[in-house]
Design an enzyme around this catalytic site. Structure first.
Site, PDB file in Angstrom:
ATOM      1  N   SER A 247       0.833  -1.217   0.000  1.00 28.92           N
ATOM      2  CA  SER A 247       0.000   0.000   0.000  1.00 28.92           C
ATOM      3  C   SER A 247       0.867   1.267   0.000  1.00 28.92           C
ATOM      4  CB  SER A 247      -0.961   0.014   1.191  1.00 28.92           C
ATOM      5  OG  SER A 247      -0.292  -0.307   2.388  1.00 28.92           O
ATOM      6  N   HIS A 277      -1.909  -8.931   1.802  1.00 33.88           N
ATOM      7  CA  HIS A 277      -1.590  -7.659   2.494  1.00 33.88           C
ATOM      8  C   HIS A 277      -2.720  -7.369   3.479  1.00 33.88           C
ATOM      9  CE1 HIS A 277       0.243  -3.882   3.263  1.00 33.88           C
ATOM     10  NE2 HIS A 277      -0.221  -3.172   2.262  1.00 33.88           N
ATOM     11  N   HIS A 324       6.015 -12.944   7.252  1.00 36.47           N
ATOM     12  CA  HIS A 324       6.198 -11.547   6.855  1.00 36.47           C
ATOM     13  C   HIS A 324       7.347 -11.448   5.869  1.00 36.47           C
ATOM     14  CE1 HIS A 324       6.619  -7.180   7.087  1.00 36.47           C
ATOM     15  NE2 HIS A 324       5.368  -7.207   7.521  1.00 36.47           N
ATOM     16  N   ARG A 333       3.660  -5.073  16.648  1.00 37.53           N
ATOM     17  CA  ARG A 333       2.271  -4.585  16.618  1.00 37.53           C
ATOM     18  C   ARG A 333       1.339  -5.661  17.162  1.00 37.53           C
ATOM     19  NH1 ARG A 333       2.003  -3.070  10.364  1.00 37.53           N
ATOM     20  NH2 ARG A 333       2.890  -5.185  10.359  1.00 37.53           N
ATOM     21  N   ASP A 381      -1.895  -8.807  11.762  1.00 37.51           N
ATOM     22  CA  ASP A 381      -3.246  -9.222  11.369  1.00 37.51           C
ATOM     23  C   ASP A 381      -3.741 -10.423  12.167  1.00 37.51           C
ATOM     24  OD1 ASP A 381      -3.531  -7.234   9.428  1.00 37.51           O
ATOM     25  OD2 ASP A 381      -2.359  -8.393   8.003  1.00 37.51           O
TER      26      ASP A 381
HETATM   27  N1  NMX Z   1       1.453 -20.080   5.863  1.00 36.48           N
HETATM   28  C1  NMX Z   1       1.903 -20.991   4.976  1.00 36.48           C
HETATM   29  N2  NMX Z   1       2.891 -20.785   4.100  1.00 36.48           N
HETATM   30  C2  NMX Z   1       3.492 -19.583   4.155  1.00 36.48           C
HETATM   31  C3  NMX Z   1       3.123 -18.599   5.079  1.00 36.48           C
HETATM   32  C4  NMX Z   1       2.042 -18.874   5.951  1.00 36.48           C
HETATM   33  N3  NMX Z   1       1.578 -17.965   6.815  1.00 36.48           N
HETATM   34  N4  NMX Z   1       3.897 -17.506   4.893  1.00 36.48           N
HETATM   35  C5  NMX Z   1       4.734 -17.806   3.876  1.00 36.48           C
HETATM   36  N5  NMX Z   1       4.470 -19.057   3.440  1.00 36.48           N
HETATM   37  C6  NMX Z   1       5.093 -19.732   2.281  1.00 36.48           C
HETATM   38  C7  NMX Z   1       4.943 -18.840   1.064  1.00 36.48           C
HETATM   39  O1  NMX Z   1       3.649 -18.997   0.478  1.00 36.48           O
HETATM   40  C8  NMX Z   1       6.078 -19.331   0.188  1.00 36.48           C
HETATM   41  O2  NMX Z   1       5.653 -20.552  -0.385  1.00 36.48           O
HETATM   42  P1  NMX Z   1       6.033 -20.906  -1.923  1.00 36.48           P
HETATM   43  O3  NMX Z   1       7.508 -21.030  -1.926  1.00 36.48           O
HETATM   44  O4  NMX Z   1       5.300 -22.180  -2.168  1.00 36.48           O
HETATM   45  O5  NMX Z   1       5.524 -19.764  -2.748  1.00 36.48           O
HETATM   46  C9  NMX Z   1       7.158 -19.645   1.216  1.00 36.48           C
HETATM   47  O6  NMX Z   1       6.486 -19.811   2.484  1.00 36.48           O
HETATM   48  C10 NMX Z   1       8.201 -18.557   1.364  1.00 36.48           C
HETATM   49  O7  NMX Z   1       7.547 -17.331   1.632  1.00 36.48           O
HETATM   50  P2  NMX Z   1       8.269 -16.195   2.514  1.00 36.48           P
HETATM   51  O8  NMX Z   1       9.489 -15.760   1.771  1.00 36.48           O
HETATM   52  O9  NMX Z   1       8.432 -16.631   3.920  1.00 36.48           O
HETATM   53  O10 NMX Z   1       7.163 -15.043   2.540  1.00 36.48           O
HETATM   54  P3  NMX Z   1       6.937 -13.853   1.502  1.00 36.48           P
HETATM   55  O11 NMX Z   1       7.869 -12.748   1.860  1.00 36.48           O
HETATM   56  O12 NMX Z   1       6.937 -14.307   0.102  1.00 36.48           O
HETATM   57  O13 NMX Z   1       5.431 -13.424   1.844  1.00 36.48           O
HETATM   58  C11 NMX Z   1       3.595 -12.974   3.297  1.00 36.48           C
HETATM   59  C12 NMX Z   1       5.089 -12.752   3.039  1.00 36.48           C
HETATM   60  C13 NMX Z   1       3.153 -12.084   4.456  1.00 36.48           C
HETATM   61  C14 NMX Z   1       2.815 -12.580   2.056  1.00 36.48           C
HETATM   62  C15 NMX Z   1       3.363 -14.482   3.640  1.00 36.48           C
HETATM   63  O14 NMX Z   1       4.054 -14.803   4.829  1.00 36.48           O
HETATM   64  C16 NMX Z   1       1.907 -14.854   3.760  1.00 36.48           C
HETATM   65  O15 NMX Z   1       1.270 -15.178   2.752  1.00 36.48           O
HETATM   66  N6  NMX Z   1       1.312 -14.817   5.017  1.00 36.48           N
HETATM   67  C17 NMX Z   1      -0.081 -15.064   5.205  1.00 36.48           C
HETATM   68  C18 NMX Z   1      -0.900 -13.835   4.820  1.00 36.48           C
HETATM   69  C19 NMX Z   1      -0.695 -12.705   5.783  1.00 36.48           C
HETATM   70  O16 NMX Z   1      -0.762 -12.863   6.997  1.00 36.48           O
HETATM   71  N7  NMX Z   1      -0.481 -11.478   5.255  1.00 36.48           N
HETATM   72  C20 NMX Z   1      -0.408 -10.293   6.093  1.00 36.48           C
HETATM   73  C21 NMX Z   1       0.903  -9.544   6.018  1.00 36.48           C
HETATM   74  C22 NMX Z   1       0.877  -8.360   6.968  1.00 36.48           C
HETATM   75  N8  NMX Z   1       0.015  -7.252   6.505  1.00 36.48           N
HETATM   76  O17 NMX Z   1      -0.660  -6.685   7.300  1.00 36.48           O
HETATM   77  O18 NMX Z   1       0.019  -6.875   5.332  1.00 36.48           O
HETATM   78  C1  MLT Z   2       2.226  -3.742   6.539  1.00 39.05           C
HETATM   79  O1  MLT Z   2       1.864  -3.242   7.604  1.00 39.05           O
HETATM   80  O2  MLT Z   2       2.286  -3.065   5.501  1.00 39.05           O
HETATM   81  C2  MLT Z   2       2.489  -5.209   6.476  1.00 39.05           C
HETATM   82  O3  MLT Z   2       3.034  -5.684   7.662  1.00 39.05           O
HETATM   83  C3  MLT Z   2       3.188  -5.677   5.244  1.00 39.05           C
HETATM   84  C4  MLT Z   2       4.610  -5.243   5.044  1.00 39.05           C
HETATM   85  O4  MLT Z   2       5.219  -4.523   5.814  1.00 39.05           O
HETATM   86  O5  MLT Z   2       5.170  -5.715   4.016  1.00 39.05           O
END
Ligand code: NMX
Ligand code: MLT
Length: 442
Positions: A247, A277, A324, A333, A381
């Site tokens: 964002s 996100h 994350h 947070r 979250d």
């Molecule tokens: N559950 C299961 N698998 C996960 C999770 C999770 N919570 N988090 C990461 N992975 C997987 C991810 O999908 C990836 O798999 P693949 O290689 O098959 O594509 C692998 O682990 C490596 O990912 P990372 O490098 O650890 O994470 P990345 O930096 O790509 O993504 C998020 C970060 C936040 C997108 C990811 O951890 C996620 O999808 N979390 C769940 C959704 C979430 O809670 N999002 C909120 C973020 C905070 N916000 O407020 O925005």
């Molecule tokens: C945020 O607050 O924007 C989330 O934790 C995602 C991020 O920092 O990448």
């Protein structure tokens, strides 16, 4: 007592000087190597963006102008200090800190609160636009639509078309930003009323109240002290998470084309609406309630929670609220919101709050064993939605809208800084796989 605009005007020349020095003395200093993995891996870790309000450390989490969340809770004025009721950080205080790098006095915060109250009413055409949207349209899409339409009245867009000098760009950008932050609660509340029939539908503003006391009143929580202070804390600490998140980065990118703050922030909201996100807080609640149904609430056994986590992972889904892109420890947070829960009996005794806390103890072990995510700990979250739910705000498709009120506190100040520093249009180089291969061979 200074106004926020006067305080920003003091900071701008200092920042301009700092940038000039940085360019003169360090323009060629390397910031790391770029590899093919960066290009293919979402640019993770690349230092390619200037962001003044906050810095995210992978171990210790977010600091706002060098201040951690507990520091901010100690020094930033709360409602008790400006004649209201409440102990948590006021979003107005956080906005002041993010824009100026300075801790405001209670009088300055009170003045800002009054300025926001005076600018908070929606123009008729915006109310009509919101009222014309189908109730079935996701609240985030409605939010972004209304915010974009406010550009009808943008002072920056008008000034630009009339030949405004580049050195003055930041001034109407700040005016638009304050105007937008003032109006976000009323937009969000009108959407809540239209979609869910809750609140009184009037979005009346009491000039003696702070931004969130007014917002809470608009959505029907005017008498709920716990909810009002929770919303203040939630909105203050979601405000900024450095520049690279989807964002904030979107606001900066769109703003770099000199799109005005309304257009830039509308685009940011559309990024926030993605499930990886901001929409994760909606996802968490749906997932946690299904878990509660399957394994029980606060009394659920560790074994049952583990089984449920594995069933989510085995079905190929992510565990929402965990992991994350930058953090490698529990999100401070998440800790701050969890601490808030301990201070209030209605939250301490809540079955869904207890379950969410228990999951945060069990999930890291399961995610480590699963072995994919680089960070097995909870992010913000994981905790944010269960408190809203416990207070009766059970419409979880609305949760990201509250995040959307907050992120403006960080994204818009940077837009003001971008204009003050004369940052250029953002335009990185992309490559095709063929051109990449040819480049590597050279
Ligand atoms: N559950 C299961 N698998 C996960 C999770 C999770 N919570 N988090 C990461 N992975 C997987 C991810 O999908 C990836 O798999 P693949 O290689 O098959 O594509 C692998 O682990 C490596 O990912 P990372 O490098 O650890 O994470 P990345 O930096 O790509 O993504 C998020 C970060 C936040 C997108 C990811 O951890 C996620 O999808 N979390 C769940 C959704 C979430 O809670 N999002 C909120 C973020 C905070 N916000 O407020 O925005
Ligand atoms: C945020 O607050 O924007 C989330 O934790 C995602 C991020 O920092 O990448």
């Amino acid at each position: 007592t200074k106004s926020l605009k006067e305080a920003v005007a003091e900071v701008v020349p200092e920042k301009q000087e700092q940038l000039k020095k940085l360019k003169a003395e360090h323009a060629d200093a390397p910031l790391g190597e770029i590899t093919v993995s960066h290009l293919l891996g979402g640019m993770r870790g690349l230092k390619v963006m200037l962001w003044e309000g906050s810095v995210l450390d992978s171990e210790s989490g977010i600091t706002f102008h060098g201040k951690s969340i507990p520091d901010c809770q100690k020094v930033l004025p709360n409602a008790d200090q400006i004649g209201g009721k409440g102990k948590e950080i006021l979003p107005e205080s956080m906005l002041w800190l993010l824009l100026t790098g300075k801790v405001p006095t209670p009088e300055e915060v009170k003045g800002l609160s009054q300025e926001l109250a005076a600018k908070g009413k929606l123009p008729d055409y915006i109310e009509k636009i919101i009222d014309s949207l189908p109730k079935t349209l996701h609240p985030m899409t409605q939010f972004a639509t209304a915010v974009a339409a406010l550009n009808h009245d943008s002072k920056f867009a008008q000034g630009y078309s009339q030949g405004l000098k580049k050195a003055d760009y930041w001034k109407p950008t700040l005016d638009d930003s304050i105007d937008l932050i003032a109006k976000l609660p009323a937009i969000a509340a009108r959407i809540y009323y239209n979609v869910f029939g809750l609140g009184d539908g009037k979005q009346a503003i009491d000039s003696s109240k702070d931004l969130i006391a007014n917002y809470s009143e608009m959505i029907g929580y005017g008498d709920n002290e716990g909810m009002i202070d929770y919303l203040r804390l939630y909105i203050a600490i979601h405000g900024d998470h450095e520049g690279g998140n989807v964002s904030a980065h979107t606001a900066h990118l769109v703003g770099s084309a000199l799109s005005d703050p309304y257009l830039s922030y509308s685009a940011a909201l559309l990024g926030l609406a993605g499930p990886l996100h901001g929409l994760a807080n909606q996802e968490v609640l749906g997932w946690a309630l299904a878990m509660q149904e399957a394994v029980g609430g606060g009394e659920a056994s560790e074994e049952k929670i583990k089984e449920y986590l594995w069933s989510t992972l085995k079905s190929g889904r992510v565990v929402p609220g965990y992991g994350h892109a930058v953090l490698r420890q529990p999100d401070p947070r998440f800790t701050a919101l969890s601490e808030f829960c301990k201070t209030r009996p209605e939250l301490r005794d809540s079955s869904i709050v207890q379950l969410v806390q228990k999951v945060s103890q069990v999930a890291p072990g399961v995610l480590k064993e699963h072995g994919k995510t680089k960070n097995p700990f909870p992010n913000v979250d994981a905790a944010s939605g269960c408190v809203l739910y416990q207070y009766g705000l059970t419409q979880f498709t609305y949760y990201t809208v509250i995040f959307g009120i907050s992120r403006a506190l960080g994204a818009l100040p940077q837009l003001v800084m971008d204009r003050a520093l004369g940052m250029p249009i953002e335009r990185p180089k992309s490559m095709s796989m063929d051109s990449l291969k040819a480049f590597i061979k050279k």
